[in-house]
Design an enzyme around this catalytic site. Sequence first.
Site, PDB file in Angstrom:
ATOM      1  N   ASP A  61       0.835  -1.211   0.000  1.00 41.16           N
ATOM      2  CA  ASP A  61       0.000   0.000   0.000  1.00 41.16           C
ATOM      3  C   ASP A  61       0.868   1.260   0.000  1.00 41.16           C
ATOM      4  O   ASP A  61       0.359   2.374  -0.097  1.00 41.16           O
ATOM      5  CB  ASP A  61      -1.014  -0.011   1.154  1.00 41.16           C
ATOM      6  CG  ASP A  61      -0.363  -0.038   2.524  1.00 41.16           C
ATOM      7  OD1 ASP A  61       0.878  -0.134   2.607  1.00 41.16           O
ATOM      8  OD2 ASP A  61      -1.110   0.049   3.529  1.00 41.16           O
ATOM      9  N   SER A  62       2.213   1.070   0.062  1.00 42.05           N
ATOM     10  CA  SER A  62       3.116   2.198  -0.150  1.00 42.05           C
ATOM     11  C   SER A  62       2.864   2.830  -1.514  1.00 42.05           C
ATOM     12  O   SER A  62       3.276   3.958  -1.767  1.00 42.05           O
ATOM     13  CB  SER A  62       4.577   1.738  -0.064  1.00 42.05           C
ATOM     14  OG  SER A  62       4.793   0.615  -0.899  1.00 42.05           O
ATOM     15  N   ASP A 100      -0.948  -6.284  -0.286  1.00 40.89           N
ATOM     16  CA  ASP A 100      -1.195  -5.616   0.993  1.00 40.89           C
ATOM     17  C   ASP A 100      -2.687  -5.343   1.142  1.00 40.89           C
ATOM     18  O   ASP A 100      -3.316  -4.819   0.214  1.00 40.89           O
ATOM     19  CB  ASP A 100      -0.493  -4.248   0.969  1.00 40.89           C
ATOM     20  CG  ASP A 100       0.458  -4.059   2.124  1.00 40.89           C
ATOM     21  OD1 ASP A 100       0.418  -4.857   3.076  1.00 40.89           O
ATOM     22  OD2 ASP A 100       1.244  -3.104   2.052  1.00 40.89           O
ATOM     23  N   LYS A 130      -0.954  -9.452   3.009  1.00 43.87           N
ATOM     24  CA  LYS A 130      -0.192  -8.974   4.174  1.00 43.87           C
ATOM     25  C   LYS A 130      -1.097  -8.060   4.986  1.00 43.87           C
ATOM     26  O   LYS A 130      -1.811  -7.223   4.407  1.00 43.87           O
ATOM     27  CB  LYS A 130       1.069  -8.220   3.743  1.00 43.87           C
ATOM     28  CG  LYS A 130       1.851  -7.652   4.924  1.00 43.87           C
ATOM     29  CD  LYS A 130       3.231  -7.168   4.527  1.00 43.87           C
ATOM     30  CE  LYS A 130       3.253  -5.815   3.885  1.00 43.87           C
ATOM     31  NZ  LYS A 130       2.658  -4.711   4.700  1.00 43.87           N
ATOM     32  N   GLU A 132      -1.091  -5.615   8.695  1.00 47.82           N
ATOM     33  CA  GLU A 132      -0.219  -4.992   9.693  1.00 47.82           C
ATOM     34  C   GLU A 132      -0.760  -5.214  11.101  1.00 47.82           C
ATOM     35  O   GLU A 132      -1.977  -5.270  11.304  1.00 47.82           O
ATOM     36  CB  GLU A 132      -0.127  -3.479   9.423  1.00 47.82           C
ATOM     37  CG  GLU A 132       0.539  -3.142   8.106  1.00 47.82           C
ATOM     38  CD  GLU A 132       0.729  -1.642   7.893  1.00 47.82           C
ATOM     39  OE1 GLU A 132       0.454  -0.852   8.820  1.00 47.82           O
ATOM     40  OE2 GLU A 132       1.155  -1.265   6.793  1.00 47.82           O
ATOM     41  N   GLU A 197       9.578  -4.007  10.271  1.00 43.94           N
ATOM     42  CA  GLU A 197       9.928  -2.705   9.686  1.00 43.94           C
ATOM     43  C   GLU A 197      10.338  -1.716  10.778  1.00 43.94           C
ATOM     44  O   GLU A 197       9.676  -1.601  11.817  1.00 43.94           O
ATOM     45  CB  GLU A 197       8.722  -2.141   8.904  1.00 43.94           C
ATOM     46  CG  GLU A 197       9.011  -0.754   8.301  1.00 43.94           C
ATOM     47  CD  GLU A 197       7.978  -0.276   7.301  1.00 43.94           C
ATOM     48  OE1 GLU A 197       7.022  -1.028   7.001  1.00 43.94           O
ATOM     49  OE2 GLU A 197       8.139   0.857   6.816  1.00 43.94           O
TER      50      GLU A 197
HETATM   51  O1  KIV Z   1       3.540  -1.100   1.630  1.00 46.54           O
HETATM   52  C1  KIV Z   1       4.709  -1.502   1.589  1.00 46.54           C
HETATM   53  O2  KIV Z   1       5.468  -1.230   0.664  1.00 46.54           O
HETATM   54  C2  KIV Z   1       5.183  -2.327   2.701  1.00 46.54           C
HETATM   55  C3  KIV Z   1       6.641  -2.651   2.732  1.00 46.54           C
HETATM   56  C4  KIV Z   1       7.377  -1.462   3.187  1.00 46.54           C
HETATM   57  C5  KIV Z   1       6.929  -3.832   3.557  1.00 46.54           C
HETATM   58  O3  KIV Z   1       4.430  -2.690   3.549  1.00 46.54           O
END
Ligand code: KIV
Length: 296
Positions: A61-62, A100, A130, A132, A197
Site C-alpha cells: 500500500d506504499s 497488501d 499482508k 499490519e 519494519e
Molecule cells: O507497503 C509496503 O510497501 C510495505 C513494505 C514497506 C513492507 O508494507
Amino acid sequence: MSLTTFRPAERLSTHEPAKVTTVSLQQKKHTGIPITAVTAYDYASARLVDEAGLDFILVGDSLAMVMQGQENTLAITVDEMLLYTRGVRRAVRRALLVADMPFGSYHASQDEAVSNAIRFVKEAGAEAVKIEGARAELVARLVDAEIPVMGHLGLTPQSIHRMGGFKVQGKTMAAIDALREDALALAAAGCFALVLEGIPREAARLITDELTIPTIGIGAGPDCDGQILVLHDMLTLTFAPPAKFVRRYADLGAAMRTALTDYKRDVEARTFPSEAESYHLPEDARQVLESLRPTD
Ligand code: KIV
C-alpha cells in the site's frame, strides 16, 4: 508505447527456476540464503522484478505514496489495490505474489476482512495477503479460509496516527518484549512470514532467532531472513530524502529527466522522428501522391 513492448508474459527458458510458494519461502529460512523481495505496482516493473529472480513481490500500500503522491497509506481503497495487483499478476510467473490489505479493509470485522482478502485472491490473483499489526486471531481466521498471511510488525505505516509519525519502534526493553510476544503469536496463528519494519537490528535478530517462520526486514538490519525495499526508493523514483535504511541501486529519476529533456529537444529541433522512424507508402503510391502536391 511500441506495439512490441508489452506482450503477455511468455516462457523465457525451458530451465526456469521453480515457482516460489508460501511453503518454499518458509523452507528458505533453513537454507541460510536470504529471501529477496521488493514492492512492485505495475506490469512492466513487476516483469523486470520477476525476471531478475527475486523471491516475492509485494503490491504494497506504499503505492499510495510513491505512485499516487499521497502523504501516507491510509486513503487507498481495496478497489484501487486490486487494480494495481491485477497488472502485477499478469507479469509475474515465478515470484510469490503478495498483496497488501489496505487500512480499513480488515479492521471493522473479521468477516469483512475475510471477504476482502478473498477478493485479492479471486479478483487479482494474489497468492497471499499482508496485514499490519498484532492480529493473531484474524490471521487464524484468514488461514482457516485458505488465505496465506504475511504479518507486519514494528513501524506499521497504517498506524501512523497512533505512532505519532513514521518512527522507529522497539527502542525499549518493554517494547522489544511486546514485539517478540506479538511475533510469536502471529507465527502460532499461522503467518507464513513476518515483515519487521523500522526496528533496531538487535530486536530483529532476537525475533528472527526465535521464530520458525522467516522474517523479512525493512529498516531492521541485516540479520533478518530476508530483505524487502520499496522499488521506487531503491531506484530513486522518489522526491524526498530517503530513509537511512534505503540503498539507492540506480537513479532512474535522473535517467528519466535526461531522456525527457533530450526528447523535448529533438522534437523541437525536428530531429525526431527521423526518416527511419517514419512509415512510408509503397513507391508507386508515393509517386501518385507526389504528383498531386501543389507546385509553387
Ligand atoms: O507497503 C509496503 O510497501 C510495505 C513494505 C514497506 C513492507 O508494507
